[in-house]
Design a protein around this motif. Sequence first.
Motif, PDB file in Angstrom:
ATOM      1  N   SER A  25     -35.729  53.173 -27.612  1.00 53.34           N
ATOM      2  CA  SER A  25     -35.489  54.579 -27.914  1.00 53.34           C
ATOM      3  C   SER A  25     -35.567  54.896 -29.402  1.00 53.34           C
ATOM      4  CB  SER A  25     -34.115  54.994 -27.367  1.00 53.34           C
ATOM      5  OG  SER A  25     -34.117  54.980 -25.953  1.00 53.34           O
ATOM      6  N   ASP A  26     -35.349  53.905 -30.253  1.00 54.17           N
ATOM      7  CA  ASP A  26     -35.456  54.129 -31.700  1.00 54.17           C
ATOM      8  C   ASP A  26     -36.807  54.723 -32.086  1.00 54.17           C
ATOM      9  OD1 ASP A  26     -32.968  53.025 -31.943  1.00 54.17           O
ATOM     10  OD2 ASP A  26     -33.634  51.125 -32.812  1.00 54.17           O
ATOM     11  N   VAL A  27     -37.839  54.432 -31.309  1.00 58.63           N
ATOM     12  CA  VAL A  27     -39.189  54.885 -31.647  1.00 58.63           C
ATOM     13  C   VAL A  27     -39.314  56.401 -31.550  1.00 58.63           C
ATOM     14  CG1 VAL A  27     -41.625  54.781 -30.923  1.00 58.63           C
ATOM     15  CG2 VAL A  27     -40.270  52.691 -31.090  1.00 58.63           C
ATOM     16  N   THR A  28     -38.515  57.033 -30.697  1.00 55.17           N
ATOM     17  CA  THR A  28     -38.572  58.497 -30.605  1.00 55.17           C
ATOM     18  C   THR A  28     -38.282  59.126 -31.961  1.00 55.17           C
ATOM     19  OG1 THR A  28     -37.850  58.412 -28.298  1.00 55.17           O
ATOM     20  CG2 THR A  28     -37.685  60.533 -29.417  1.00 55.17           C
ATOM     21  N   SER A  29     -37.190  58.708 -32.585  1.00 51.91           N
ATOM     22  CA  SER A  29     -36.831  59.246 -33.906  1.00 51.91           C
ATOM     23  C   SER A  29     -37.878  58.887 -34.949  1.00 51.91           C
ATOM     24  CB  SER A  29     -35.465  58.712 -34.337  1.00 51.91           C
ATOM     25  OG  SER A  29     -34.455  59.094 -33.428  1.00 51.91           O
ATOM     26  N   VAL A  61     -40.689  61.265 -34.546  1.00 50.73           N
ATOM     27  CA  VAL A  61     -40.335  62.594 -35.071  1.00 50.73           C
ATOM     28  C   VAL A  61     -40.491  62.610 -36.586  1.00 50.73           C
ATOM     29  CG1 VAL A  61     -38.459  64.261 -35.376  1.00 50.73           C
ATOM     30  CG2 VAL A  61     -38.850  63.226 -33.134  1.00 50.73           C
ATOM     31  N   THR A  62     -40.068  61.541 -37.245  1.00 47.30           N
ATOM     32  CA  THR A  62     -40.283  61.424 -38.696  1.00 47.30           C
ATOM     33  C   THR A  62     -41.771  61.459 -39.019  1.00 47.30           C
ATOM     34  OG1 THR A  62     -38.249  60.131 -38.946  1.00 47.30           O
ATOM     35  CG2 THR A  62     -39.872  59.972 -40.716  1.00 47.30           C
ATOM     36  N   ASN A  63     -42.570  60.816 -38.192  1.00 46.42           N
ATOM     37  CA  ASN A  63     -44.021  60.816 -38.375  1.00 46.42           C
ATOM     38  C   ASN A  63     -44.592  62.224 -38.212  1.00 46.42           C
ATOM     39  OD1 ASN A  63     -46.541  59.570 -38.830  1.00 46.42           O
ATOM     40  ND2 ASN A  63     -46.854  59.140 -36.661  1.00 46.42           N
ATOM     41  N   PHE A  64     -44.071  62.982 -37.241  1.00 53.75           N
ATOM     42  CA  PHE A  64     -44.514  64.372 -37.083  1.00 53.75           C
ATOM     43  C   PHE A  64     -44.203  65.182 -38.339  1.00 53.75           C
ATOM     44  CE2 PHE A  64     -43.343  63.897 -32.311  1.00 53.75           C
ATOM     45  CZ  PHE A  64     -44.556  63.285 -32.044  1.00 53.75           C
ATOM     46  N   GLY A 123     -32.517  66.364 -28.542  1.00 54.14           N
ATOM     47  CA  GLY A 123     -31.470  65.383 -28.322  1.00 54.14           C
ATOM     48  C   GLY A 123     -32.015  63.979 -28.434  1.00 54.14           C
ATOM     49  N   ILE A 124     -32.239  63.541 -29.678  1.00 56.65           N
ATOM     50  CA  ILE A 124     -32.752  62.193 -29.912  1.00 56.65           C
ATOM     51  C   ILE A 124     -31.635  61.307 -30.450  1.00 56.65           C
ATOM     52  CG2 ILE A 124     -35.126  62.957 -30.212  1.00 56.65           C
ATOM     53  CD1 ILE A 124     -34.811  62.772 -33.206  1.00 56.65           C
ATOM     54  N   LEU A 125     -31.800  60.026 -30.254  1.00 57.46           N
ATOM     55  CA  LEU A 125     -30.738  59.071 -30.568  1.00 57.46           C
ATOM     56  C   LEU A 125     -30.343  59.119 -32.036  1.00 57.46           C
ATOM     57  CD1 LEU A 125     -29.078  57.016 -28.994  1.00 57.46           C
ATOM     58  CD2 LEU A 125     -30.790  55.280 -29.575  1.00 57.46           C
ATOM     59  N   HIS A 126     -31.337  59.221 -32.915  1.00 58.57           N
ATOM     60  CA  HIS A 126     -31.077  59.248 -34.359  1.00 58.57           C
ATOM     61  C   HIS A 126     -31.685  60.528 -34.933  1.00 58.57           C
ATOM     62  CE1 HIS A 126     -29.923  55.098 -33.809  1.00 58.57           C
ATOM     63  NE2 HIS A 126     -31.132  54.778 -33.387  1.00 58.57           N
ATOM     64  N   PRO A 127     -30.877  61.552 -35.206  1.00 56.51           N
ATOM     65  CA  PRO A 127     -31.411  62.811 -35.726  1.00 56.51           C
ATOM     66  C   PRO A 127     -32.184  62.610 -37.023  1.00 56.51           C
ATOM     67  CG  PRO A 127     -29.107  63.052 -35.088  1.00 56.51           C
ATOM     68  CD  PRO A 127     -29.421  61.584 -35.031  1.00 56.51           C
ATOM     69  N   VAL A 128     -33.228  63.378 -37.192  1.00 56.14           N
ATOM     70  CA  VAL A 128     -34.062  63.323 -38.394  1.00 56.14           C
ATOM     71  C   VAL A 128     -33.657  64.472 -39.301  1.00 56.14           C
ATOM     72  CG1 VAL A 128     -36.415  63.498 -39.285  1.00 56.14           C
ATOM     73  CG2 VAL A 128     -35.969  62.233 -37.169  1.00 56.14           C
ATOM     74  N   CYS A 167     -47.174  85.680 -32.262  1.00 56.88           N
ATOM     75  CA  CYS A 167     -47.837  84.633 -31.481  1.00 56.88           C
ATOM     76  C   CYS A 167     -48.026  85.109 -30.041  1.00 56.88           C
ATOM     77  CB  CYS A 167     -46.989  83.368 -31.508  1.00 56.88           C
ATOM     78  SG  CYS A 167     -47.528  82.064 -30.379  1.00 56.88           S
ATOM     79  N   ASN A 168     -49.231  84.909 -29.508  1.00 57.87           N
ATOM     80  CA  ASN A 168     -49.464  85.257 -28.097  1.00 57.87           C
ATOM     81  C   ASN A 168     -49.963  84.083 -27.263  1.00 57.87           C
ATOM     82  OD1 ASN A 168     -52.158  84.996 -28.832  1.00 57.87           O
ATOM     83  ND2 ASN A 168     -52.751  87.067 -28.241  1.00 57.87           N
ATOM     84  N   THR A 169     -50.063  82.895 -27.892  1.00 54.77           N
ATOM     85  CA  THR A 169     -50.546  81.703 -27.186  1.00 54.77           C
ATOM     86  C   THR A 169     -49.711  80.504 -27.620  1.00 54.77           C
ATOM     87  OG1 THR A 169     -52.796  82.595 -27.211  1.00 54.77           O
ATOM     88  CG2 THR A 169     -52.552  80.250 -26.724  1.00 54.77           C
ATOM     89  N   VAL A 170     -49.119  79.812 -26.652  1.00 52.28           N
ATOM     90  CA  VAL A 170     -48.279  78.667 -26.977  1.00 52.28           C
ATOM     91  C   VAL A 170     -48.682  77.458 -26.138  1.00 52.28           C
ATOM     92  CG1 VAL A 170     -46.245  79.948 -27.763  1.00 52.28           C
ATOM     93  CG2 VAL A 170     -46.508  79.421 -25.342  1.00 52.28           C
ATOM     94  N   ALA A 171     -48.413  76.299 -26.696  1.00 54.10           N
ATOM     95  CA  ALA A 171     -48.574  75.036 -25.974  1.00 54.10           C
ATOM     96  C   ALA A 171     -47.364  74.181 -26.296  1.00 54.10           C
ATOM     97  CB  ALA A 171     -49.861  74.330 -26.380  1.00 54.10           C
ATOM     98  N   PHE A 172     -47.084  73.241 -25.422  1.00 60.24           N
ATOM     99  CA  PHE A 172     -45.906  72.397 -25.602  1.00 60.24           C
ATOM    100  C   PHE A 172     -46.288  70.928 -25.474  1.00 60.24           C
ATOM    101  CE2 PHE A 172     -44.519  76.344 -23.400  1.00 60.24           C
ATOM    102  CZ  PHE A 172     -43.997  76.966 -24.531  1.00 60.24           C
ATOM    103  N   GLY A 173     -45.753  70.130 -26.380  1.00 56.41           N
ATOM    104  CA  GLY A 173     -45.911  68.690 -26.320  1.00 56.41           C
ATOM    105  C   GLY A 173     -44.541  68.048 -26.258  1.00 56.41           C
ATOM    106  N   GLU A 174     -44.515  66.743 -26.103  1.00 53.52           N
ATOM    107  CA  GLU A 174     -43.235  66.046 -25.968  1.00 53.52           C
ATOM    108  C   GLU A 174     -43.286  64.678 -26.623  1.00 53.52           C
ATOM    109  OE1 GLU A 174     -43.943  63.274 -24.087  1.00 53.52           O
ATOM    110  OE2 GLU A 174     -45.871  64.171 -23.597  1.00 53.52           O
ATOM    111  N   MET A 175     -42.112  64.211 -26.983  1.00 55.70           N
ATOM    112  CA  MET A 175     -41.933  62.848 -27.466  1.00 55.70           C
ATOM    113  C   MET A 175     -40.599  62.357 -26.925  1.00 55.70           C
ATOM    114  SD  MET A 175     -43.034  60.259 -29.081  1.00 55.70           S
ATOM    115  CE  MET A 175     -42.083  58.748 -28.803  1.00 55.70           C
ATOM    116  N   GLY A 176     -40.619  61.248 -26.197  1.00 55.93           N
ATOM    117  CA  GLY A 176     -39.368  60.707 -25.685  1.00 55.93           C
ATOM    118  C   GLY A 176     -39.612  59.412 -24.944  1.00 55.93           C
TER     119      GLY A 176
END
Length: 354
Positions: free
Chosen positions: A84-88, A91-94, A118-123, A170-179
Amino acid sequence: MFNIPRIANQFSHIIADKINQKTKPLGALGQLEQCATQLVTIFSQKVSSEAAFKAFTPVLNKPTLLVFAGDHGVAAQGVSIAPSDVTSQMVTNFVSGGAAINVFCQQLGWLLEVVDCGILHPVASPSVHNCRLGSITQPLNTNMAMSIEQVYRGFDNAKQLVKQLSLKGCNTVAFGEMGIGNTTSAAAIMAAMLKLPAQQCVGKGTGVSDDIVERKIAVVEQALILHKSQFADPITLLAALGGFEIVHITGAMLAAAEQGMAVVVDGFICSAAAMIAININPTVKEYLIFAHCSNEQGHRLMLDTLNVKPLLQLDLRLGEGSGAALSLPLLQASLGFYNKMASFADAGVEQVVS
């Protein structure tokens, strides 16, 4: 919860005629014609008259991609190639601009927002939206992943984020995820909603071994047995099997449709969220554009069940919203030909009927 207006099709005959009169054989631009029709219909909902519609020029305005990040307790069950550490870390990479989604958004013209659900280590960064519902979900095969209250709080967070984007134009949205672990959650959601065995829904995710796939199947089977009584209602299903980021994506899809936005759906995780959103309010489907079919085993079956045809087939299995990002040139091309391509009459070309 979400007041989504049905899309009125009062100008459908004008849209179809305009597309058919372009200098091309009927239907020759394939899915781009369908995409243009859907986008023009969504964007013209506030146009009040036929005369105003004929003067209306539909455009993609400030297209924005939100990456929602959340950690999953089920990751500790050995269902992923990474902890799970990789999620945070991602996020730092983003935040630093080093991920694939950063490159694609910068190259193609998306505005990018990063959301900590809600990630294990907030950035610690001012560029990360704080929508934390906790630090990590409970393991879905031993507990409810989260509470009902957390689901509703996530929906409210998503609604506020989307409303802010709408106010900015904004009239167009997309959603991505990391987890880390979220393909397990999405597979469990798919199995529960479609009443399918776990082995038809679980895939290799980011590229795990066959042994880990077997472990994922076992974990999903345990979750399906444990939470069987929760599946009749989409909210309790989300609480039982979801992730903090999946909750936000579901709420954001509903909120974006409520605001009259076009919603570009990414891959396996986001399609699982879309299935839940459609179950909560079926009208949301009218606003959804499915970007691609991923390389995750269950995604094609999801799309077939929803009776939708994705724009791309690139064998992606990255997440982050990468497939949704790559679809933007096709959306632009759809409106480009609709707005600028000459008609047979304009060009003095003899009409081609087939």
